[in-house]
Design a protein around this motif. Structure first.
Motif, short mmCIF file in Angstrom:
data_model
loop_
_atom_site.label_atom_id
_atom_site.label_comp_id
_atom_site.label_asym_id
_atom_site.label_seq_id
_atom_site.Cartn_x
_atom_site.Cartn_y
_atom_site.Cartn_z
N MET B 1 60.08 -0.82 77.59
CA MET B 1 61.48 -0.77 77.98
C MET B 1 62.24 -1.99 77.46
SD MET B 1 63.65 -1.54 80.97
CE MET B 1 62.39 -2.38 81.86
N ALA B 2 61.55 -3.12 77.39
CA ALA B 2 62.20 -4.34 76.89
C ALA B 2 62.29 -4.35 75.37
CB ALA B 2 61.42 -5.56 77.36
N ASP B 3 61.73 -3.34 74.75
CA ASP B 3 61.77 -3.27 73.29
C ASP B 3 63.01 -2.48 72.86
OD1 ASP B 3 61.39 -2.71 70.60
OD2 ASP B 3 59.21 -2.62 70.79
N PRO B 4 63.92 -3.09 72.09
CA PRO B 4 65.15 -2.38 71.71
C PRO B 4 64.88 -1.07 70.97
CG PRO B 4 64.94 -4.47 70.51
CD PRO B 4 63.89 -4.46 71.57
N ALA B 5 63.68 -0.95 70.37
CA ALA B 5 63.35 0.29 69.66
C ALA B 5 63.30 1.47 70.60
CB ALA B 5 62.01 0.13 68.94
N HIS B 6 63.14 1.20 71.89
CA HIS B 6 63.08 2.29 72.86
C HIS B 6 64.47 2.67 73.39
CE1 HIS B 6 58.70 0.89 73.45
NE2 HIS B 6 58.78 1.79 72.49
N GLY B 7 65.46 1.86 73.04
CA GLY B 7 66.85 2.21 73.33
C GLY B 7 67.20 2.41 74.79
N TYR B 25 63.98 -9.55 73.96
CA TYR B 25 64.78 -8.41 73.52
C TYR B 25 65.57 -8.76 72.25
CZ TYR B 25 68.25 -4.64 73.75
OH TYR B 25 69.05 -3.57 73.46
N TYR B 26 66.27 -9.90 72.30
CA TYR B 26 67.13 -10.26 71.16
C TYR B 26 66.32 -10.63 69.92
CZ TYR B 26 71.25 -9.83 74.03
OH TYR B 26 72.24 -9.32 74.82
N ASP B 27 65.13 -11.20 70.12
CA ASP B 27 64.28 -11.49 68.96
C ASP B 27 63.93 -10.19 68.23
OD1 ASP B 27 64.30 -14.16 69.28
OD2 ASP B 27 62.26 -14.36 70.12
N LEU B 28 63.52 -9.19 69.03
CA LEU B 28 63.14 -7.92 68.41
C LEU B 28 64.36 -7.24 67.78
CD1 LEU B 28 60.62 -6.36 70.98
CD2 LEU B 28 60.13 -7.35 68.74
N ALA B 29 65.52 -7.33 68.47
CA ALA B 29 66.73 -6.70 67.93
C ALA B 29 67.11 -7.36 66.60
CB ALA B 29 67.87 -6.82 68.94
N ASP B 30 66.98 -8.69 66.52
CA ASP B 30 67.29 -9.40 65.27
C ASP B 30 66.37 -8.93 64.14
OD1 ASP B 30 69.34 -10.80 66.33
OD2 ASP B 30 68.21 -12.65 66.71
N ILE B 31 65.08 -8.81 64.47
CA ILE B 31 64.12 -8.37 63.44
C ILE B 31 64.49 -6.96 62.97
CG2 ILE B 31 61.70 -7.74 63.03
CD1 ILE B 31 60.99 -10.05 65.03
N ASP B 36 65.82 -12.75 59.57
CA ASP B 36 64.57 -13.50 59.52
C ASP B 36 64.58 -14.52 60.66
OD1 ASP B 36 62.28 -14.82 58.97
OD2 ASP B 36 62.96 -15.71 57.07
N ILE B 37 63.72 -14.32 61.64
CA ILE B 37 63.68 -15.30 62.75
C ILE B 37 62.39 -16.11 62.72
CG2 ILE B 37 65.15 -13.86 64.24
CD1 ILE B 37 62.50 -13.25 65.81
N GLY B 38 61.68 -15.99 61.60
CA GLY B 38 60.47 -16.80 61.43
C GLY B 38 59.24 -16.18 62.07
N LYS B 39 59.42 -15.00 62.66
CA LYS B 39 58.27 -14.31 63.28
C LYS B 39 58.32 -12.84 62.88
CE LYS B 39 59.49 -16.07 67.37
NZ LYS B 39 59.61 -16.34 68.81
N THR B 40 57.17 -12.21 62.88
CA THR B 40 57.19 -10.76 62.60
C THR B 40 57.34 -10.01 63.92
OG1 THR B 40 54.82 -10.48 62.88
CG2 THR B 40 55.57 -11.11 60.68
N ARG B 41 57.64 -8.73 63.78
CA ARG B 41 57.82 -7.89 64.98
C ARG B 41 56.52 -7.86 65.80
NH1 ARG B 41 59.14 -3.45 67.81
NH2 ARG B 41 61.38 -3.21 67.98
N ASP B 42 55.42 -7.69 65.10
CA ASP B 42 54.13 -7.62 65.81
C ASP B 42 53.84 -8.91 66.56
OD1 ASP B 42 53.76 -5.09 64.94
OD2 ASP B 42 52.45 -5.63 63.24
N GLU B 43 54.23 -10.04 65.96
CA GLU B 43 53.98 -11.32 66.64
C GLU B 43 54.80 -11.42 67.92
OE1 GLU B 43 52.97 -14.03 62.67
OE2 GLU B 43 54.97 -14.11 63.56
#
Lengths: 313, 508
Positions: B1-7, B25-31, B36-43
């Motif tokens: 639910m906290a993943d923006p991909a789930h909307g 949430y915002y880190d994932l949304a940025d990715i 580029d936030i210096g981290k991958t989505r999986d990380e």
């Protein structure tokens, strides 16, 4: 003949492709604000709105969406509903719903044909007589009283009178009676009045008068000449009627709580459920186009005088 | 639910309360946006356990770490957003989660035993429920009945346990035996209010709305009872609400309702509508806003106001003051708009105000909010958890509900102060002071509650869990169904007993 079929088939496919393409493109022009309620629109920040739109797949460019749609379709994947039944597989939604609409439309079709056609013939044979008057009164009543009033009357009063269920239940066949009656009332009137009209038209033609003078029996004339000619304009719609059995009735399915296809396209458009709209449009346009195509072929069998080509092969 | 991909649309409600959730949430949304936030989505996803304040301590214990003291937490955690789910199950069902009865998890008194799309949902008693002895009904059937008339008929035949009635349906059973079974359901927490556009492109309204007397003229010149009667002609007063926050859902340590705090209680109990007073305020406003010739000070005559597709007009810079009242184009909305126009024109004077009606045709968000095409609108907001901050935080200068674009530093300061107080009585007093400031300054005009409808039922009232937050309307633990419909007298008696029991509890 083959050339005619191929040409018609080609036209049908082009028509379907155009309809799908136009609907697909028009849907992409709809503003994405429609995916949010008033409160959501202001409450969610742009990041959250974008995330939601991306999650339902409307942020991709139109061409990419079209490509994804066609690729999935070619693999038999109808996709998932976006908003009306979030995440549900469209094939599951359709398989849940189509069976109910097909069932009731088939019942209604059979009832309408078996009552409406004999009624139309009887009215024509007794033109100006009591059966004709009663039939005409029925047709006028069904056509002039707003259908919702008739349906309410059937649902509330007829169900009370005969102690029948007001709502539909698949496991209770008695609950199938009233929806079938409601669905059939209009088409009985349709079959009856059109058949009466065509028969009366035919009966006044010279060849019928000649047959009568020749001493042929009324029944023979009716079956061999009048009915065969009169059925042609009605028969042309049989294939379409058959194919479109899957489209449900918005009012009657709602009234009797039948979870069929009625209103599904309207609801999916209102909900901006692009995926569902596309599949429904594709399905209905295909069936409509092929209904017309098959209607042409069917009518040439019913009336061998009708040729589909300029010159015989 | 906290993943923006789930909307999840309502995620914003809890995003800032649980520690680390907003960053996650915002880190994932940025990715997802390609930054580029210096981290991958999986990380980022893998870091959930360390970064977000949610931890399953054991099979039955879930620990939340909050961003700060949250005295209203109990009303908060009953939101569906807080319902926990096993990761393993989610991984197993993936996108199919919640699309069928098999792809759901159940922990309450009932589980879905049958789900016929758009037709029927049958919920059966959960024999593994911790408090199963108090589950009185073995199964619950939720059946789609598309039409109100059918619903009433089914109820009369004893085939459904409860039904709603519209005012029209109510009129059909008036003077019959069934009238005695109809009761008015409780109000909801939603409040309807009028808001004003302080940054309107209409220069006349923009100048006028800054004036306190003009706002008070609007505040006292609109009759809530008449408007409420559009929806509820039988008992319109019942649905009027004159405070910004709802009554009956927030009680302090002494059992006192938040809306009974000093100052607020006067607003709560006194309908503000007063045509004469409205005229007095308007006259004062005109004195302050206009020169002797009726020219509105600071407004350039001949300004073209382009609020298309809603309206287009030219401001003459003189009285009457143009007010663009914008609403939807449903029959009810139009009736509402005509009544508002009638009231303002009559009570404030047609020589003082000129109400222009504008109707959005397709999308209110696109045609009105996005383009700022309004001076006056009526709107409604829900109330999500049991603390005044739930809505007062949202109507500050920077609040998400401040469509009016007003600047209210005094109110902001009062809200900020109240947010820092964690003892309930003091907290409520501080929030009440803030709300009072908004009402005294007529920045928003609340006028009606949401919901409420006529009903008939065989479910004995107050046998199911009561409450305002979360999914209360779906709680049936302890429900008792009687053979005959509940009469008005029985309902009133049970309500009285319920309120007495509440008062007794509060006293203790």
């Amino acid at each position: 003949m083959r050339r005619y079929y191929l040409s018609k088939l080609g036209q049908a496919l082009v028509t379907i492709a155009l309809v799908v393409l136009v609907v697909f493109t028009l849907l992409r022009f709809m503003p994405t604000t429609g995916y949010f309620t008033k409160e959501e629109f202001r409450e969610m920040d742009d990041v959250a709105k974008n995330a939601y739109l991306r999650s339902i797949g409307v942020l991709d460019p139109t061409l990419v969406q079209l490509k994804n749609f066609l690729v999935k379709l070619s693999h038999g994947d109808l996709g998932r509903s976006m908003t009306l039944y979030p995440k549900s597989q469209i094939k599951d939604i359709l398989s849940d719903k189509i069976k109910y609409s097909v069932m009731f439309n088939a019942f209604s079709w059979i009832v309408s044909a078996f009552i409406g056609m004999p009624l139309g013939i009887a009215m024509a044979k007794n033109k100006g007589g009591p059966i004709d008057s009663a039939g005409t009164a029925y047709v006028v009543a069904v056509r002039s009283i707003p259908s919702i009033i008739i349906h309410f009357f059937v649902q509330v009063y007829v169900s009370r009178l005969f102690n029948l269920p007001m709502l539909f239940y698949i496991d209770n066949p008695r609950s199938w009676i009233l929806p079938t009656i409601s669905l059939s009332l209009g088409s009985i009137a349709g079959y009856a009045i059109w058949l009466r009209r065509y028969i009366v038209d035919e009966e006044n033609k010279d060849y019928i008068k000649f047959a009568r003078v020749k001493g042929l029996s009324q029944n023979y004339i009716m079956v061999r000449h009048v009915f065969r000619n009169a059925i042609v304009p009605i028969a042309i719609n049989f294939p379409s009627d058959f194919l479109l059995l899957i489209s449900g009735s918005l009012i009657i399915e709602g009234l009797y709580s039948i979870p069929g296809m009625g209103g599904l396209l309207i609801k999916s458009i209102q909900a901006l459920d692009n995926n569902l709209v596309q599949i429904l449009v594709l399905m209905f346009s295909t069936l409509s186009v092929f209904g017309v195509f098959l209607g042409d072929i069917f009518v040439s069998f019913v009336d061998p005088r009708i040729k589909l080509t300029d010159s015989p092969e | 639910m906290a993943d923006p991909a789930h909307g999840a649309k309502n995620f914003g409600t809890i995003r800032n309360v649980v520690k680390g959730l907003a960053d996650y949430y915002y880190d994932l949304a940025d990715i997802d946006d390609g930054k580029d936030i210096g981290k991958t989505r999986d990380e980022v996803v893998a870091s959930f356990g360390e970064t977000v304040g949610v931890k399953a301590l054991d099979r039955y214990t879930l620990e939340y770490t909050l961003t700060g003291p949250t005295p209203y937490l109990l009303s908060y955690v009953c939101l569906e957003l807080f319902l926990p789910i096993e990761q393993e199950f989610i991984d197993q069902v993936g996108e199919d989660f919640g699309t069928s009865k098999e792809n759901l998890l159940y922990c309450g008194g009932y589980y879905i035993s049958e789900w016929d799309r758009d037709k029927l949902v049958v919920m059966a008693k959960n024999e593994h429920y911790w408090d199963k002895d108090h589950i009185t009904l073995k199964s619950l059937n939720f059946e789609a009945v598309a039409d109100g008339v059918s619903g009433v008929e089914l109820f009369q035949r004893g085939q459904v346990a409860t039904t709603r009635l519209t005012s029209e349906e109510l009129s059909t059973i008036k003077s019959t035996e069934w009238e005695d079974y109809v009761y008015l359901a409780d109000k909801t927490l939603t409040t309807y209010w009028f808001i004003y556009n302080f940054e309107s492109r209409n220069p006349e309204f923009q100048a006028a709305i800054q004036n306190l007397n003009f706002r008070k003229a609007l505040y006292t010149g609109i009759d809530a009872v008449t408007l409420s009667a559009i929806w509820e002609p039988e008992d319109p007063e019942f649905f009027c609400r004159y405070t910004l926050l709802p009554e009956g859902c927030m009680f302090d340590e002494n059992g006192m309702d938040y809306t009974d705090y000093p100052g607020l209680v006067d607003y709560k109990n006194n309908p503000p509508y007063d045509a004469e007073l409205a005229r007095e305020y308007m006259d004062k406003a005109i004195e302050e806003l206009c020169d002797a010739d009726g020219n509105i000070i600071g407004v350039t005559p001949g300004t073209k106001v382009d609020m298309l597709p809603i309206a287009e007009f030219t401001s003459d810079g003189k009285l009457p003051i143009d007010i663009l009242y914008t609403c939807g184009s449903s029959e009810t909305e139009m009736k509402h708009a005509l009544l508002v126009k009638e009231m303002l024109t009559n009570n404030l004077g047609s020589e003082n105000v000129n109400v222009i009606l504008g109707f959005s045709n397709i999308s209110f968000s696109d045609e009105v909010w996005a383009l700022d095409n309004w001076d006056l609108v009526h709107d409604s907001y829900g109330f999500r958890y049991g603390d005044p901050s739930a809505n007062l935080n949202r109507i500050t200068t920077d609040g998400t509900l401040n469509d009016s674009e007003y600047e209210v530093p005094e109110f902001d300061a009062l809200v900020e102060k109240a947010n820092e107080i964690y003892t309930i009585n003091e907290r409520y007093a501080a929030f009440a002071e803030a709300e009072l400031w908004m009402l005294d300054n007529a920045m928003i005009k609340p006028y009606m509650t949401g919901g409420g409808s006529y009903r008939m039922t065989r479910v004995v009232p107050y046998t199911t869990p009561e409450g305002y937050f979360g999914m209360v309307s779906y709680k049936f633990k302890g429900a008792v169904i009687q053979d005959t419909p509940v009469t008005k007298a029985q309902h009133a008696q049970l309500r009285k007993e319920y309120e007495e029991a509440l008062a007794e509890l509060a006293g203790k």
